[in-house]
Design a protein around this motif. Structure first.
Motif, PDB file in Angstrom:
ATOM      1  N   LEU A  19      -0.117 -32.289  59.758  1.00 49.88           N
ATOM      2  CA  LEU A  19      -0.011 -32.283  58.293  1.00 49.88           C
ATOM      3  C   LEU A  19      -0.305 -30.883  57.757  1.00 49.88           C
ATOM      4  CD1 LEU A  19      -1.868 -35.517  57.097  1.00 49.88           C
ATOM      5  CD2 LEU A  19       0.589 -35.079  57.137  1.00 49.88           C
ATOM      6  N   PRO A  20       0.475 -30.427  56.776  1.00 51.88           N
ATOM      7  CA  PRO A  20       0.141 -29.151  56.154  1.00 51.88           C
ATOM      8  C   PRO A  20      -1.195 -29.249  55.420  1.00 51.88           C
ATOM      9  CG  PRO A  20       2.105 -30.132  55.138  1.00 51.88           C
ATOM     10  CD  PRO A  20       1.655 -31.064  56.212  1.00 51.88           C
ATOM     11  N   ALA A  21      -1.920 -28.138  55.379  1.00 49.60           N
ATOM     12  CA  ALA A  21      -3.209 -28.118  54.681  1.00 49.60           C
ATOM     13  C   ALA A  21      -2.987 -28.247  53.180  1.00 49.60           C
ATOM     14  CB  ALA A  21      -3.939 -26.824  54.991  1.00 49.60           C
ATOM     15  N   ALA A  22      -3.986 -28.807  52.501  1.00 46.88           N
ATOM     16  CA  ALA A  22      -3.952 -28.877  51.038  1.00 46.88           C
ATOM     17  C   ALA A  22      -5.049 -27.980  50.483  1.00 46.88           C
ATOM     18  CB  ALA A  22      -4.182 -30.321  50.587  1.00 46.88           C
ATOM     19  N   PRO A  23      -4.936 -27.545  49.226  1.00 49.01           N
ATOM     20  CA  PRO A  23      -6.002 -26.713  48.647  1.00 49.01           C
ATOM     21  C   PRO A  23      -7.328 -27.462  48.549  1.00 49.01           C
ATOM     22  CG  PRO A  23      -4.005 -26.605  47.306  1.00 49.01           C
ATOM     23  CD  PRO A  23      -3.798 -27.695  48.312  1.00 49.01           C
ATOM     24  N   GLU A  24      -7.294 -28.787  48.516  1.00 49.59           N
ATOM     25  CA  GLU A  24      -8.518 -29.585  48.379  1.00 49.59           C
ATOM     26  C   GLU A  24      -8.792 -30.330  49.675  1.00 49.59           C
ATOM     27  OE1 GLU A  24      -7.903 -33.080  45.831  1.00 49.59           O
ATOM     28  OE2 GLU A  24      -5.767 -32.597  45.911  1.00 49.59           O
ATOM     29  N   SER A  25     -10.043 -30.745  49.862  1.00 51.17           N
ATOM     30  CA  SER A  25     -10.384 -31.537  51.047  1.00 51.17           C
ATOM     31  C   SER A  25     -10.334 -33.016  50.689  1.00 51.17           C
ATOM     32  CB  SER A  25     -11.779 -31.148  51.543  1.00 51.17           C
ATOM     33  OG  SER A  25     -12.713 -31.371  50.506  1.00 51.17           O
ATOM     34  N   GLY A  26     -10.453 -33.870  51.699  1.00 48.35           N
ATOM     35  CA  GLY A  26     -10.456 -35.315  51.463  1.00 48.35           C
ATOM     36  C   GLY A  26      -9.057 -35.880  51.377  1.00 48.35           C
TER      37      GLY A  26
ATOM     38  N   THR B 160      -5.634 -36.867  50.101  1.00 46.66           N
ATOM     39  CA  THR B 160      -4.809 -36.311  49.017  1.00 46.66           C
ATOM     40  C   THR B 160      -3.345 -36.222  49.437  1.00 46.66           C
ATOM     41  OG1 THR B 160      -4.660 -34.526  47.378  1.00 46.66           O
ATOM     42  CG2 THR B 160      -5.064 -33.861  49.652  1.00 46.66           C
ATOM     43  N   LEU B 161      -2.528 -35.822  48.476  1.00 45.84           N
ATOM     44  CA  LEU B 161      -1.117 -35.545  48.757  1.00 45.84           C
ATOM     45  C   LEU B 161      -1.037 -34.251  49.541  1.00 45.84           C
ATOM     46  CD1 LEU B 161       1.875 -36.293  48.184  1.00 45.84           C
ATOM     47  CD2 LEU B 161       1.738 -34.829  46.163  1.00 45.84           C
ATOM     48  N   ARG B 162      -0.401 -34.294  50.691  1.00 47.00           N
ATOM     49  CA  ARG B 162      -0.351 -33.102  51.539  1.00 47.00           C
ATOM     50  C   ARG B 162       0.992 -32.372  51.451  1.00 47.00           C
ATOM     51  NH1 ARG B 162      -4.824 -33.660  55.241  1.00 47.00           N
ATOM     52  NH2 ARG B 162      -4.011 -31.916  56.437  1.00 47.00           N
ATOM     53  N   GLU B 163       2.045 -33.074  51.038  1.00 45.54           N
ATOM     54  CA  GLU B 163       3.338 -32.392  50.938  1.00 45.54           C
ATOM     55  C   GLU B 163       4.287 -33.216  50.073  1.00 45.54           C
ATOM     56  OE1 GLU B 163       5.703 -29.862  54.163  1.00 45.54           O
ATOM     57  OE2 GLU B 163       5.988 -32.005  54.499  1.00 45.54           O
ATOM     58  N   VAL B 164       5.044 -32.505  49.226  1.00 42.30           N
ATOM     59  CA  VAL B 164       6.159 -33.131  48.504  1.00 42.30           C
ATOM     60  C   VAL B 164       7.446 -32.623  49.135  1.00 42.30           C
ATOM     61  CG1 VAL B 164       7.402 -33.307  46.310  1.00 42.30           C
ATOM     62  CG2 VAL B 164       4.908 -33.205  46.321  1.00 42.30           C
TER      63      VAL B 164
ATOM     64  N   PHE C  69       0.227 -25.305  47.204  1.00 39.61           N
ATOM     65  CA  PHE C  69       0.633 -26.650  47.610  1.00 39.61           C
ATOM     66  C   PHE C  69       1.814 -26.576  48.579  1.00 39.61           C
ATOM     67  CE2 PHE C  69      -1.141 -27.214  43.289  1.00 39.61           C
ATOM     68  CZ  PHE C  69      -2.209 -28.038  43.614  1.00 39.61           C
ATOM     69  N   ALA C  70       1.772 -27.451  49.594  1.00 43.15           N
ATOM     70  CA  ALA C  70       2.865 -27.496  50.559  1.00 43.15           C
ATOM     71  C   ALA C  70       4.049 -28.230  49.951  1.00 43.15           C
ATOM     72  CB  ALA C  70       2.406 -28.200  51.834  1.00 43.15           C
ATOM     73  N   LEU C  71       5.227 -27.690  50.179  1.00 38.97           N
ATOM     74  CA  LEU C  71       6.434 -28.376  49.721  1.00 38.97           C
ATOM     75  C   LEU C  71       7.490 -28.261  50.801  1.00 38.97           C
ATOM     76  CD1 LEU C  71       8.211 -26.326  46.876  1.00 38.97           C
ATOM     77  CD2 LEU C  71       6.759 -25.348  48.623  1.00 38.97           C
ATOM     78  N   ALA C  72       8.420 -29.174  50.777  1.00 41.75           N
ATOM     79  CA  ALA C  72       9.469 -29.210  51.785  1.00 41.75           C
ATOM     80  C   ALA C  72      10.793 -29.528  51.101  1.00 41.75           C
ATOM     81  CB  ALA C  72       9.138 -30.256  52.852  1.00 41.75           C
ATOM     82  N   PHE C  73      11.884 -29.309  51.832  1.00 46.25           N
ATOM     83  CA  PHE C  73      13.221 -29.556  51.295  1.00 46.25           C
ATOM     84  C   PHE C  73      14.066 -30.258  52.355  1.00 46.25           C
ATOM     85  CE2 PHE C  73      11.396 -25.872  49.279  1.00 46.25           C
ATOM     86  CZ  PHE C  73      11.581 -26.151  47.931  1.00 46.25           C
TER      87      PHE C  73
END
Ligand SMILES: [Fe+2]
Length: 318
Positions: A58-65, A67-71, A110-114
């Motif tokens: 999973l890509p890292a998120a700015p926050e811990s715990g 959460t949404l990791r990627e859109v 924030f991680a994003l993908a296409f």
């Protein structure tokens, strides 16, 4: 560079059983489920993926715990996908996974993908209502309804720090072809996708933001009644409403937010304003128009304080 919709949301979560029950109660179709993760599908063929938050893929998120990791944003063609890869590759790392999906990171972290969008047609039931000269429900009682199926994922909202707000929004507006609908200097930037789009399919919110984090994602249901039926079902099954029901001032959608055990909140919504490419963005010096109506849990304290500070009184029609 036409991005056409949200294709999938990937959450990294702590409690797979609880997260799975939450999205089942929201009415999404469960396609896979187990200790290693779960996948839900909307009728329009978008996915919500749940993964253990310690999953190294999973890509890292700015926050811990949790959460949404990627859109993952859906695009209209393979050529568009290549063009986005080339554009973003100019100044950041773009990874392509074996499924052909491109992965990168936005200006707020924030991680994003296409991926090439793979929509399915859906025909949500039209609300049947009677009024003066309209009779769409004759010889038919209103049947009790429980768990409804949301039609689609409509929007995602992130909190970003005010200092990076303009840069973060410019990335979506100038590099990815998003359109600005409303810029509330106090609340944030409401952006939509090209063509006829919802008032916002992405909101970068600054009001009360002390860190970059996921705020909420929204699931569309067919009508006003359905927000209340479905929200009532969620309440009865132990999920906590956090905001609403109400009708929003910017977007004008009917909404009801619920705390999401997978991080942030999930919103049920319907009847959002739509705009086309002829729309000129509006800059709101303060928050924007007042809430149209609001019951239930009312206005969160942070919004109440910010509006009071800015000299606006929330809570009723203008
Ligand atoms: Fe929302």
């Amino acid at each position: 560079m036409p991005v056409t919709r949200i294709e999938s949301l990937t959450f990294g979560i702590a409690d797979m059983a609880e997260g799975t029950r939450f999205f089942e109660d929201l009415g999404l179709e469960k396609r896979e489920a187990g200790a290693a993760g779960a996948r839900f599908r909307t009728p329009t063929n978008q996915s919500i993926l749940l993964r253990p938050m310690e999953d190294p893929d999973l890509p890292a998120a700015p926050e811990s715990g949790p959460t949404l990791r990627e859109v993952t944003w859906g695009v209209d063609s393979a050529a568009t996908l290549e063009a986005i890869g080339a554009e973003l590759g100019k100044d950041r790392e773009v990874k392509r996974t074996s499924d052909g999906v491109l992965h990168a990171r936005d200006e707020a972290g924030f991680a994003l993908a296409f991926a090439v969008a793979d929509p399915a047609p859906a025909a949500p039931e039209r609300p049947r209502v009677n009024n003066y000269e309209t009779s769409t429900r004759v010889n038919q009682r209103v049947a009790p309804r429980e768990r409804l199926k949301p039609t689609r994922i409509g929007h995602v909202v992130y909190r970003v720090l005010p200092a990076v707000r303009m840069k973060a929004s410019a990335f979506y507006l100038e590099r990815l072809g998003f359109k600005l609908t409303d810029r509330s200097l106090m609340v944030g930037d409401f952006m939509r996708l090209p063509g006829i789009g919802d008032h916002h399919q992405l909101l970068l919110m600054t009001i009360g933001s002390k860190e970059a984090r996921f705020d909420h994602a929204a699931l569309e249901v067919a009508g006003f009644d359905d927000v209340l039926w479905s929200g009532g079902y969620m309440q009865q099954h132990g999920w906590k409403g956090t905001w609403g029901p109400g009708r929003q001032p910017l977007g004008n959608h009917v909404f009801w937010h619920f705390a999401n055990p997978c991080g942030g909140e999930i919103e049920l919504f319907t009847d959002m304003d739509r705009f086309d490419d002829s729309w000129q963005p509006v800059i709101w010096e303060k928050g924007g128009p007042r809430p149209v109506w609001m019951i239930g849990d009312g206005i969160p304290e942070v919004l109440r304080q910010s509006l009071a500070k800015a000299g606006e009184k929330p809570g009723g029609p203008a």
